[in-house]
Every structure is written in structure tokens, then in C-alpha cells.
Design a protein around this motif. Structure first.
Motif, PDB file in Angstrom:
ATOM      1  N   TRP A   1       0.811  -1.217   0.000  1.00  0.00           N
ATOM      2  CA  TRP A   1       0.000   0.000   0.000  1.00  0.00           C
ATOM      3  C   TRP A   1       0.838   1.258   0.000  1.00  0.00           C
ATOM      4  CZ3 TRP A   1      -4.706   0.411  -1.603  1.00  0.00           C
ATOM      5  CH2 TRP A   1      -5.426  -0.780  -1.752  1.00  0.00           C
ATOM      6  N   GLU A   2       2.023   1.187   0.542  1.00  0.00           N
ATOM      7  CA  GLU A   2       2.936   2.321   0.400  1.00  0.00           C
ATOM      8  C   GLU A   2       3.308   2.508  -1.070  1.00  0.00           C
ATOM      9  OE1 GLU A   2       6.176   1.335   2.946  1.00  0.00           O
ATOM     10  OE2 GLU A   2       5.220   2.158   4.757  1.00  0.00           O
ATOM     11  N   SER A   3       3.504   1.409  -1.779  1.00  0.00           N
ATOM     12  CA  SER A   3       3.841   1.471  -3.205  1.00  0.00           C
ATOM     13  C   SER A   3       2.674   2.005  -4.018  1.00  0.00           C
ATOM     14  CB  SER A   3       4.244   0.084  -3.711  1.00  0.00           C
ATOM     15  OG  SER A   3       5.410  -0.374  -3.063  1.00  0.00           O
ATOM     16  N   ILE A   4       1.484   1.521  -3.722  1.00  0.00           N
ATOM     17  CA  ILE A   4       0.294   1.965  -4.451  1.00  0.00           C
ATOM     18  C   ILE A   4       0.088   3.470  -4.274  1.00  0.00           C
ATOM     19  CG2 ILE A   4      -2.235   1.862  -4.474  1.00  0.00           C
ATOM     20  CD1 ILE A   4      -1.983  -1.159  -3.970  1.00  0.00           C
ATOM     21  N   LYS A   5       0.187   3.950  -3.044  1.00  0.00           N
ATOM     22  CA  LYS A   5      -0.029   5.371  -2.794  1.00  0.00           C
ATOM     23  C   LYS A   5       1.080   6.223  -3.399  1.00  0.00           C
ATOM     24  CE  LYS A   5      -3.074   6.642  -1.080  1.00  0.00           C
ATOM     25  NZ  LYS A   5      -4.432   6.883  -1.657  1.00  0.00           N
ATOM     26  N   ARG A   6       2.298   5.681  -3.460  1.00  0.00           N
ATOM     27  CA  ARG A   6       3.411   6.412  -4.065  1.00  0.00           C
ATOM     28  C   ARG A   6       3.213   6.569  -5.565  1.00  0.00           C
ATOM     29  NH1 ARG A   6       7.529  10.052  -4.081  1.00  0.00           N
ATOM     30  NH2 ARG A   6       9.515   9.237  -4.788  1.00  0.00           N
ATOM     31  N   LEU A   7       2.685   5.518  -6.206  1.00  0.00           N
ATOM     32  CA  LEU A   7       2.548   5.533  -7.661  1.00  0.00           C
ATOM     33  C   LEU A   7       1.205   6.096  -8.136  1.00  0.00           C
ATOM     34  CD1 LEU A   7       4.143   2.037  -8.433  1.00  0.00           C
ATOM     35  CD2 LEU A   7       5.183   4.292  -8.757  1.00  0.00           C
ATOM     36  N   GLU A   8       0.233   6.159  -7.264  1.00  0.00           N
ATOM     37  CA  GLU A   8      -1.104   6.630  -7.651  1.00  0.00           C
ATOM     38  C   GLU A   8      -1.083   8.007  -8.321  1.00  0.00           C
ATOM     39  OE1 GLU A   8      -5.548   7.405  -5.679  1.00  0.00           O
ATOM     40  OE2 GLU A   8      -3.840   6.913  -4.393  1.00  0.00           O
ATOM     41  N   PRO A   9      -0.332   8.990  -7.807  1.00  0.00           N
ATOM     42  CA  PRO A   9      -0.347  10.321  -8.428  1.00  0.00           C
ATOM     43  C   PRO A   9       0.150  10.352  -9.870  1.00  0.00           C
ATOM     44  CG  PRO A   9       0.563  10.438  -6.198  1.00  0.00           C
ATOM     45  CD  PRO A   9       0.488   8.990  -6.571  1.00  0.00           C
TER      46      PRO A   9
ATOM     47  N   ARG B   1     -10.104  -3.263  -2.694  1.00  0.00           N
ATOM     48  CA  ARG B   1      -9.626  -2.125  -1.900  1.00  0.00           C
ATOM     49  C   ARG B   1      -9.081  -1.018  -2.793  1.00  0.00           C
ATOM     50  NH1 ARG B   1      -5.026  -2.112   2.944  1.00  0.00           N
ATOM     51  NH2 ARG B   1      -5.129   0.147   3.310  1.00  0.00           N
ATOM     52  N   ILE B   2      -8.362  -1.397  -3.848  1.00  0.00           N
ATOM     53  CA  ILE B   2      -7.874  -0.384  -4.798  1.00  0.00           C
ATOM     54  C   ILE B   2      -9.046   0.373  -5.401  1.00  0.00           C
ATOM     55  CG2 ILE B   2      -6.763  -0.059  -7.052  1.00  0.00           C
ATOM     56  CD1 ILE B   2      -4.885  -2.366  -6.325  1.00  0.00           C
ATOM     57  N   ARG B   3     -10.068  -0.368  -5.776  1.00  0.00           N
ATOM     58  CA  ARG B   3     -11.265   0.243  -6.376  1.00  0.00           C
ATOM     59  C   ARG B   3     -11.950   1.201  -5.412  1.00  0.00           C
ATOM     60  NH1 ARG B   3     -14.615   2.615  -8.624  1.00  0.00           N
ATOM     61  NH2 ARG B   3     -16.360   1.922  -9.895  1.00  0.00           N
ATOM     62  N   LYS B   4     -11.973   0.835  -4.134  1.00  0.00           N
ATOM     63  CA  LYS B   4     -12.709   1.602  -3.131  1.00  0.00           C
ATOM     64  C   LYS B   4     -11.926   2.778  -2.578  1.00  0.00           C
ATOM     65  CE  LYS B   4     -15.172   1.010   1.285  1.00  0.00           C
ATOM     66  NZ  LYS B   4     -15.544   0.033   2.341  1.00  0.00           N
ATOM     67  N   GLU B   5     -10.607   2.583  -2.374  1.00  0.00           N
ATOM     68  CA  GLU B   5      -9.841   3.571  -1.617  1.00  0.00           C
ATOM     69  C   GLU B   5      -8.902   4.437  -2.443  1.00  0.00           C
ATOM     70  OE1 GLU B   5      -7.846   1.811   1.714  1.00  0.00           O
ATOM     71  OE2 GLU B   5      -9.593   0.597   2.293  1.00  0.00           O
ATOM     72  N   THR B   6      -8.821   4.191  -3.745  1.00  0.00           N
ATOM     73  CA  THR B   6      -7.924   4.994  -4.575  1.00  0.00           C
ATOM     74  C   THR B   6      -8.649   5.490  -5.820  1.00  0.00           C
ATOM     75  OG1 THR B   6      -7.069   3.281  -6.085  1.00  0.00           O
ATOM     76  CG2 THR B   6      -6.083   3.385  -3.883  1.00  0.00           C
ATOM     77  N   SER B   7      -7.965   6.321  -6.572  1.00  0.00           N
ATOM     78  CA  SER B   7      -8.511   6.812  -7.841  1.00  0.00           C
ATOM     79  C   SER B   7      -8.102   5.927  -9.008  1.00  0.00           C
ATOM     80  CB  SER B   7      -8.003   8.237  -8.091  1.00  0.00           C
ATOM     81  OG  SER B   7      -6.577   8.243  -8.194  1.00  0.00           O
ATOM     82  N   LEU B   8      -7.396   4.828  -8.719  1.00  0.00           N
ATOM     83  CA  LEU B   8      -6.846   3.964  -9.760  1.00  0.00           C
ATOM     84  C   LEU B   8      -7.912   3.046 -10.361  1.00  0.00           C
ATOM     85  CD1 LEU B   8      -3.612   2.952  -7.838  1.00  0.00           C
ATOM     86  CD2 LEU B   8      -3.764   4.595  -9.721  1.00  0.00           C
ATOM     87  N   ALA B   9      -7.680   2.638 -11.615  1.00  0.00           N
ATOM     88  CA  ALA B   9      -8.550   1.677 -12.296  1.00  0.00           C
ATOM     89  C   ALA B   9      -7.898   0.301 -12.185  1.00  0.00           C
ATOM     90  CB  ALA B   9      -8.735   2.062 -13.752  1.00  0.00           C
ATOM     91  N   PRO B  10      -8.427  -0.585 -11.326  1.00  0.00           N
ATOM     92  CA  PRO B  10      -7.782  -1.889 -11.144  1.00  0.00           C
ATOM     93  C   PRO B  10      -8.197  -2.898 -12.203  1.00  0.00           C
ATOM     94  CG  PRO B  10      -9.620  -1.695  -9.638  1.00  0.00           C
ATOM     95  CD  PRO B  10      -9.541  -0.392 -10.386  1.00  0.00           C
TER      96      PRO B  10
END
Length: 315
Positions: A39-47, A73-82
Motif C-alpha cells: 500500500w505504500e507502493s500503491i499510494k506512491r505511484l497513484e499520483p 480495496r484499490i477500487r474503493k480507496e484509490t482513484s486507480l482503475a484496477p
């Protein structure tokens, strides 16, 4: 695919083009520590606004629940398209269809459809008696479940189980004809290998995007072992490049980032605009490579500097 004669003006200059797209692959964590790292990686790369992020499926469907939980969780908690990996292994058609329906109902519209690896490492693949035999059958089945975006795998150096390069390419074409909308390649280090593969792909009448897989080298010895198992060649020049860096991780990172960035730049000069990064759940190298290429987070609206803005890949 013939290399472009019009190279980028500066090797370190960001490409800075709005048509440049990146996507990232993660795998579901096994421990709390790995969960935190993911999740640290996901949040780092999300922007960086990737076009999508995919989550892998373990051999024999061994991570089915963890894959689903991570994707949800990616679908719910981030702006990313999983995009969720889905395989044919150790499951009936009905079970696979139920998983696909659950993804659709959760808002996950993109599936990476794969045959999958046998449950035992080094084992022989055997279709489930009541399941989808191969990826082409899975693609057809998913088309009956919902209007998914479907990505499939492609192998520039031929799948280890393929009877021949011709048979492997024919299998790719059948997956596309069955309804796949994109192919993502096994990682490849030799740019000319990808170019020759794409010449054959286009000659076969395959017109969908075939996105090169990019693997930043975090541990060279591990990459060599893994590559031997999956049929990817590691050129002699790479052995020489990483020679003497086994106990020097910081220098190895610098070399790995430079190598991957140059690989992407060479392909971009050929006209390739999409790149799929195998992150291994680590953000540092991938983030640095994207920065070099010009894929960056959009600056806040309050930023009044005059420096030109270079946005990340479009969704």
C-alpha cells in the motif's frame, strides 16, 4: 518494427508527451509487512495517473481471495482503475464466472485473462475437467459474463509450453479474435527481440495494442533465476552491466533505473507509447523511471511557477 531514425534530442530529457501511458502490476501480499509495503507502493505511484493497475493471481488460484480483496480495496480507496488477473487453473467454469461477476458488480471492468501456472512449481499444466481449458476459452467465457475490457499475455520469446513460435503466435491471435482488447508481453530486456516479435505480430494481422512488459532489476541474481524458469533471455551485456553490484544495492538501483528508462526511450522512438511495469510491489525504481520519462504527478492548481507542466499518462 524498424527503429526510428529520429531519436529523442537528449537521452535524459523527459518525453513529455500526452500520449505516453503507463500501467503497473502488483501482487497480493502474504504478510502484514508485505501488506504495508504494497500500500505504500500503491499510494506512491497513484499520483502518476496510470491507465490501470493489475493484481496477479497465484499459481493454482492460490491467492484468489487475496487478489479479490486487493483489487476491491484499490477500487474503493484509490482513484486507480484496477484490473484483476483471472486464470483457468483449479476451478470450474461456474466458479470462474462467479468470480468475474463479483468483479463486475464491484465496479472492476478490466480482467487480465490467463491460462495460469500449475499449482506445483515445475509441474505440468492440466486443464480442470469442468473448467476453461485455456486462456482463449476463458476470454470467450468472460465475453458471455459481461462487457469486460480483457487483456491477455504475449510472449516475445515464445511461451515455454508452446510447440513452436508459429503456434504461440497463432494462440495469441485466437485470444484476440475471441475478444481480448490488449496484449501485455512477458518482460523482455532485448529491445530488438520485441521489435522482431512485433513485426511478426503485425504480419499476422493482430492490430490491438501489444504493450511491452518492463521489469526494473532489483536483484540481478534473482532475475537470472526467474528468467531461466519463464523462458526470458538475459543478454550477456546485462551480466556485464550488473557485474560486481551484488553487495551494492544503491548502485544497482541507479543502473537498473537507467537501463529501464533507456529501454523505454528506444521503444518510444519506435512509436511505442504504452508501457507495463512489473513493480514487484516496490515503488522506488518505477517512480524514478517514470520521472525520467516525464510521467509525473500533475502540479497543484495553486502552483504558480513558470516551469512547464508535464502531466502523467492519461487514463
Amino acid at each position: 518494427m524498424t527503429a526510428s531514425t529520429e531519436a529523442s534530442p537528449l537521452i535524459a530529457a523527459p518525453l513529455g508527451k500526452r500520449d505516453l501511458n503507463v500501467s503497473f502490476e502488483f501482487f497480493p501480499p502474504k504478510t502484514d509487512k508485505m501488506q504495508t509495503q504494497l500500500w505504500e507502493s500503491i499510494k506512491r505511484l497513484e499520483p502518476l495517473n496510470p491507465s490501470f493497475v493489475s493484481v496477479t493471481y497465484g499459481a493454482g488460484g492460490s491467492t484468489r481471495e487475496r487478489t479479490h480483496d486487493t483489487v476491491a480495496r484499490i477500487r474503493k480507496e484509490t482513484s486507480l482503475a484496477p484490473a484483476a488477473h483471472l486464470t483457468c487453473v483449479e476451478a470450474t467454469r461456474e466458479e470462474v464466472n462467479e468470480v468475474a461477476k463479483a468483479y463486475w458488480e464491484a465496479g472492476v471492468k478490466h480482467i487480465v485473462a490467463l491460462r495460469g501456472d500449475p499449482p506445483e512449481v515445475g509441474g505440468t499444466y492440466s486443464p480442470h475437467p469442468g473448467g476453461y481449458p485455456y486462456a482463449v476459452d476463458l476470454v470467450k467465457g468472460l465475453r458471455d459474463v459481461a462487457d469486460f475490457e480483457i487483456s491477455v499475455a504475449a510472449y516475445p520469446e515464445v511461451h515455454p509450453a508452446a510447440a513452436s513460435p508459429e503456434a504461440d503466435l497463432d494462440n495469441l491471435k485466437r485470444k484476440i479474435d475471441a475478444g481480448a482488447t490488449r496484449a501485455i508481453t512477458q518482460y523482455v530486456f532485448d529491445v530488438d527481440m520485441y521489435r522482431r516479435f512485433m513485426d511478426r505480430v503485425r504480419a499476422a494481422g493482430i492490430t490491438v495494442p501489444v504493450v511491452p512488459g518492463i521489469l526494473p532489476v532489483t536483484n540481478f541474481a534473482t532475475v537470472v533465476r526467474f528468467s531461466g524458469a519463464c523462458g526470458t533471455s538475459v543478454p550477456k551485456w546485462m551480466h556485464e552491466l550488473f557485474d560486481g553490484l551484488d553487495a551494492d544495492p544503491e548502485s544497482r538501483k541507479l543502473v537498473a533505473a537507467t537501463l529501464a528508462a533507456e529501454q523505454c526511450r528506444a521503444l518510444y522512438d519506435d512509436g511505442v507509447t504504452d508501457f507495463h511495469f512489473y513493480t514487484l510491489n516496490r515503488a522506488d525504481l518505477v517512480y524514478a523511471i517514470c520521472h525520467i520519462l516525464g510521467v509525473r504527478a500533475a502540479k497543484p492548481a495553486s502552483d504558480t511557477t513558470t516551469e512547464p507542466k508535464t502531466e502523467g499518462a492519461s487514463a
